[in-house]
Design an enzyme around this catalytic site. Sequence first.
Site, short mmCIF file in Angstrom:
data_model
loop_
_atom_site.label_atom_id
_atom_site.label_comp_id
_atom_site.label_asym_id
_atom_site.label_seq_id
_atom_site.Cartn_x
_atom_site.Cartn_y
_atom_site.Cartn_z
N MET A 126 0.84 -1.20 0.00
CA MET A 126 0.00 0.00 0.00
C MET A 126 0.88 1.25 0.00
O MET A 126 2.04 1.21 0.39
CB MET A 126 -0.92 0.02 1.22
CG MET A 126 -0.19 0.08 2.55
SD MET A 126 -1.33 0.12 3.97
CE MET A 126 -1.86 1.84 3.93
N LYS A 127 0.28 2.35 -0.48
CA LYS A 127 1.00 3.61 -0.56
C LYS A 127 1.03 4.30 0.80
O LYS A 127 0.06 4.23 1.56
CB LYS A 127 0.34 4.52 -1.60
CG LYS A 127 0.30 3.93 -3.01
CD LYS A 127 1.69 3.63 -3.52
CE LYS A 127 1.67 3.13 -4.96
NZ LYS A 127 3.02 2.73 -5.41
N HIS A 153 9.46 -4.34 -10.49
CA HIS A 153 8.27 -3.49 -10.49
C HIS A 153 7.53 -3.65 -11.82
O HIS A 153 8.11 -4.07 -12.81
CB HIS A 153 8.72 -2.04 -10.32
CG HIS A 153 7.69 -1.00 -10.60
ND1 HIS A 153 7.53 -0.43 -11.84
CD2 HIS A 153 6.77 -0.43 -9.80
CE1 HIS A 153 6.55 0.47 -11.77
NE2 HIS A 153 6.07 0.49 -10.55
N TYR A 191 -0.41 -5.90 -11.01
CA TYR A 191 -1.42 -4.82 -11.01
C TYR A 191 -2.67 -5.36 -11.68
O TYR A 191 -2.91 -5.07 -12.86
CB TYR A 191 -0.91 -3.61 -11.79
CG TYR A 191 0.15 -2.78 -11.12
CD1 TYR A 191 0.05 -2.41 -9.78
CD2 TYR A 191 1.26 -2.33 -11.84
CE1 TYR A 191 1.02 -1.63 -9.18
CE2 TYR A 191 2.24 -1.54 -11.25
CZ TYR A 191 2.12 -1.20 -9.92
OH TYR A 191 3.09 -0.42 -9.35
MG MG Z 1 7.04 1.59 -5.84
#
Ligand code: MG
Length: 390
Positions: A182-183, A320, A341
């Site tokens: 999570m951000k 990523h 994602y």
């Molecule tokens: Mg990142």
Amino acid sequence: MRITDIKDMTLSTGEKRSNAMMDFSDMTTGFVAVVTDVMRDGRPVVGYGFSGTGRYSQNAICRDRMIPRIMAADPDTLQNDAGDNLDPFRVWDCMMQKEKPGGHGDRAVAAATLDMAVWDAAAKIAGQPLYRYLADNYGKSSVPDRVPVYVGGGYYAPGRGLPELQDEIRGHLDDGFVVVKMKIGGAPLDEDLKRLDAVLEIVPSDNLAVDANGRFDHAAAMQYADALAPLGLRWFEEPGFPLDFDLQAEVARHYDGPLATGENLLSMWDAKNLLRYGGLRLEKDYLQFDCALSYGICEYIRTIDMIEDHGWSRQRLYPHGGHLLSLHITAGLGLGGTEAYPRTHQPVGGFTDGLTIADGYVGLPDIPGLGFEGKSNLYETLKRLGTEPG
Ligand code: MG
């Protein structure tokens, strides 16, 4: 054999959500198609590439410099010694002619877009999924049946409160993910701690990673490190500016838990400087270089050689991107795991339709190349390049 045409297009892929540094409303993604004269099932083999997630299309660089160099080359100089397939490293060298060393940035994204399409075409010509083609030609291990996967999410969005955040995280667990990211850093620390508490009601702390997207200055990084340390999180990602290796090293001295970074380093040389000066610990930290943003697979193979020369295991690499390229290189080159994602960064985010995700692992597609043709929303997008029937 030869490349007969290279087509490209740029599409708006904006979404209404944010991390600590930017919102994605104006995002664009570049797509390319590399058409060959090799025939399979009565049609030319076409390789596809896209420009990765989180950065804008750089197709203008492809059009202005790289595609003309490839199309002007003697076709014999772009193929393998047997003359029956492309040699992606020779194509890479061709498109990078007359480019000065250093100054990576957007050029690295452009080159990676074309590189992906060349590897997709090469694997299709070989009749293999890309991970198998990589393992046979460049890997050091057999291909597993499935690879570890974690889900990137927990973004900030207008009107999005703690219940919505918890609903999202529950959905990821229902989808078969175990490790969730999570951000943080897009809200004040006390608010972020409430968000963390809400998610930790659902996910064990060692399965929760947090990502500051390079937001913090030195003081804020230390403040967050102190607040996060007691939680025992999976990792603390990108606390400061991607090229501030001094800050990264200071966090590593200050924070005992695992750290992760590297998605905004766009070349082997940037990655090398991270290992030299970033203070990362090879027994516990994660390297997240994004192949689709950093000159593609050719450069990623050079980066793997570099980290192993520095004593690191390729199992510490968790690329990523959350898309098919990261999945294939993870399986084919023996990396530690991949991001996913499944709902964001569409249509390039996520994997082939119907792949099994369970217990924190994702299966592998059995389609030649990257398997774009088995991801319906991405394949429909690629058809707009005009290289597919129908
Ligand atoms: Mg990142």
